[in-house]
Design a protein around this motif. Structure first.
Motif, mmCIF file in Angstrom:
data_model
loop_
_atom_site.group_PDB
_atom_site.id
_atom_site.type_symbol
_atom_site.label_atom_id
_atom_site.label_comp_id
_atom_site.label_asym_id
_atom_site.label_seq_id
_atom_site.Cartn_x
_atom_site.Cartn_y
_atom_site.Cartn_z
ATOM 1 N N LYS A 124 44.811 43.106 49.895
ATOM 2 C CA LYS A 124 45.816 43.235 48.832
ATOM 3 C C LYS A 124 47.238 43.443 49.371
ATOM 4 O O LYS A 124 48.190 43.377 48.613
ATOM 5 N N GLN A 175 38.940 45.400 48.698
ATOM 6 C CA GLN A 175 37.896 45.785 47.739
ATOM 7 C C GLN A 175 37.997 44.868 46.530
ATOM 8 O O GLN A 175 38.944 44.085 46.428
ATOM 9 N N GLY A 176 37.040 44.951 45.637
ATOM 10 C CA GLY A 176 37.074 44.143 44.429
ATOM 11 C C GLY A 176 36.355 44.836 43.297
ATOM 12 O O GLY A 176 35.870 45.970 43.453
ATOM 13 N N GLU A 300 46.442 38.761 42.293
ATOM 14 C CA GLU A 300 45.593 38.469 43.451
ATOM 15 C C GLU A 300 44.901 37.134 43.276
ATOM 16 O O GLU A 300 44.878 36.559 42.187
ATOM 17 N N ASN A 302 41.063 35.850 44.008
ATOM 18 C CA ASN A 302 39.700 36.221 44.398
ATOM 19 C C ASN A 302 39.003 34.969 44.911
ATOM 20 O O ASN A 302 38.779 34.028 44.145
HETATM 21 MG MG MG Z 1 40.070 41.192 43.401
#
Ligand code: MG
Ligand code: ATP
Ligand code: MG
Ligand code: MG
Length: 343
Positions: A124, A175-176, A300, A302
């Motif tokens: 991030k 992280q997610g 972001e 993904n």
């Molecule tokens: Mg994410």
């Protein structure tokens, strides 16, 4: 050709991955592949199941996890025969370039982005720099390093409060699924949130929190980048937490998002630009923030978004004209093509 569907994984998004894999296994074109399920436990051990013969063979998610009682998986198997890996993994040790590096060293084709794009997408902080470099707007943010936190919490909080107003969002860098993320309103909450985030990573990013609509655009392609109609996550409260994503039904997905044609065009372009900026290939979902004033920020990208038939990624593609089963076939083909073209 053997298709290895790899799921589970040593990370906090393990369960989400099993859900995605369960859906995918119900929609693969079985005529084209010999499908082998490979389960990675939370501890990081790999197990192989027997061949999945068709869309109705696996009845429950529990069956996918029961593979643990079966055969340990050997990487030799991947290189012995013509095979393609489908890492259905979210988060660290799966979506972050690490497993992609393993496939690269074994020289086997795999679905989704390569090492670099996966690593940038999951990070991030680095991703924000890359987005800015590409001319995309990001919200104000600041990094917190574990060593600075250990030296003086007071100094770290002072620096953050000087630079950012409350509310702030505190996030582990890698992280997610909102794991380890907190929205904070004062110094006490800030301290607790930073402590929590350090359970997941040694780098933390703190962002300015803004009242926003959340719009997501799906991306598909290698050099030829295609974008979907935007979808909106309509939520009753500011923070879209893990529970909202997977456990309760509070979030409504509005597809296509009710935004102007002009904004739609702008976001689709931004999504393609962000994908190219991180050197993405195959699939991705770009997440945007839209403010009341109509400003658009990229949050972001993904590189392996939620992939159940009910997730945003497949749903926006369905609305754009690609049904779920065809989407799965397309992402496999994109993985094979990238390997062949060395893209
Ligand atoms: Mg994410
Ligand atoms: P995923 O990978 O599942 O999409 P994630 O864990 O990478 O999620 P983010 O998407 O960065 O996390 O943030 C999770 C949620 O927190 C967002 O969907 C949004 O609801 C909220 N959020 C995050 N950052 C901000 C911000 N700066 N301002 C307002 N809301 C935010
Ligand atoms: Mg994610
Ligand atoms: Mg997100």
């Amino acid at each position: 050709m053997k298709l290895y569907v790899i799921y589970g994984g040593k990370n906090a998004e393990h369960e989400v991955s099993v859900k995605s894999a369960f859906s995918i296994l119900q929609h693969i074109y079985y005529d084209y592949y010999t499908v082998i399920p490979v389960y990675i436990t939370r501890e990081g051990n790999w197990f192989r199941g027997s061949e999945v013969k068709g869309r109705d063979s696996i009845q429950s998610k529990a069956e996918l996890v029961d593979l643990k009682q079966k055969t340990p998986f050997s990487f030799n198997e991947l290189i012995e025969e013509e095979s393609v890996a489908f890492p259905v993994l979210h988060g660290p040790n799966g979506e972050d370039g690490t497993i992609q590096g393993l496939f690269e060293t074994l020289d086997i084709p795999y679905v989704g982005s390569g090492v670099l794009a996966s690593a940038i997408g999951m990070d991030k902080l680095i991703s924000k720099s890359v987005f800015k470099e590409a001319g995309l707007s990001v919200l104000p943010y600041k990094e917190v390093k574990l060593r600075d936190w250990k030296v003086s919490r007071q100094d770290v909080c002072d620096a953050l409060e000087t630079y950012l107003d409350y509310p702030m969002y505190v996030k582990p860098v890698n992280q997610g699924s909102s794991v380890g993320i907190t929205r904070v309103l004062n110094t006490q909450e800030l301290i607790e949130a930073i402590e929590l985030a350090f359970n997941y990573d040694y780098r933390i990013v703190v962002e300015k929190g803004v009242p926003v609509r959340e719009i997501e655009v799906a991306i598909l392609g290698n050099e030829d980048v295609h974008t979907s109609v935007p979808g909106e996550l309509v939520k009753p409260k500011p923070f879209y937490a893990y529970e909202d994503k997977y456990l309760n039904q509070k979030v409504v997905r509005e597809i296509p998002a009710k935004i102007s044609g002009e904004l739609t065009k702008k976001m689709r372009k931004m999504a393609a630009d962000a994908f190219e900026a991180i050197n993405g290939s195959g699939i991705s979902r770009a997440d945007f923030f839209l403010t009341e004033e109509g400003e658009v920020y990229i949050n972001e990208v993904n590189t392996f978004p939620g992939f159940t038939s009910n997730s945003m990624y497949p749903k926006v593609w369905a609305k754009t004209g690609i049904p779920y089963a065809d989407l799965i076939e397309e992402v496999i083909q994109l993985g094979l093509r990238r390997h062949k073209d060395k893209y």
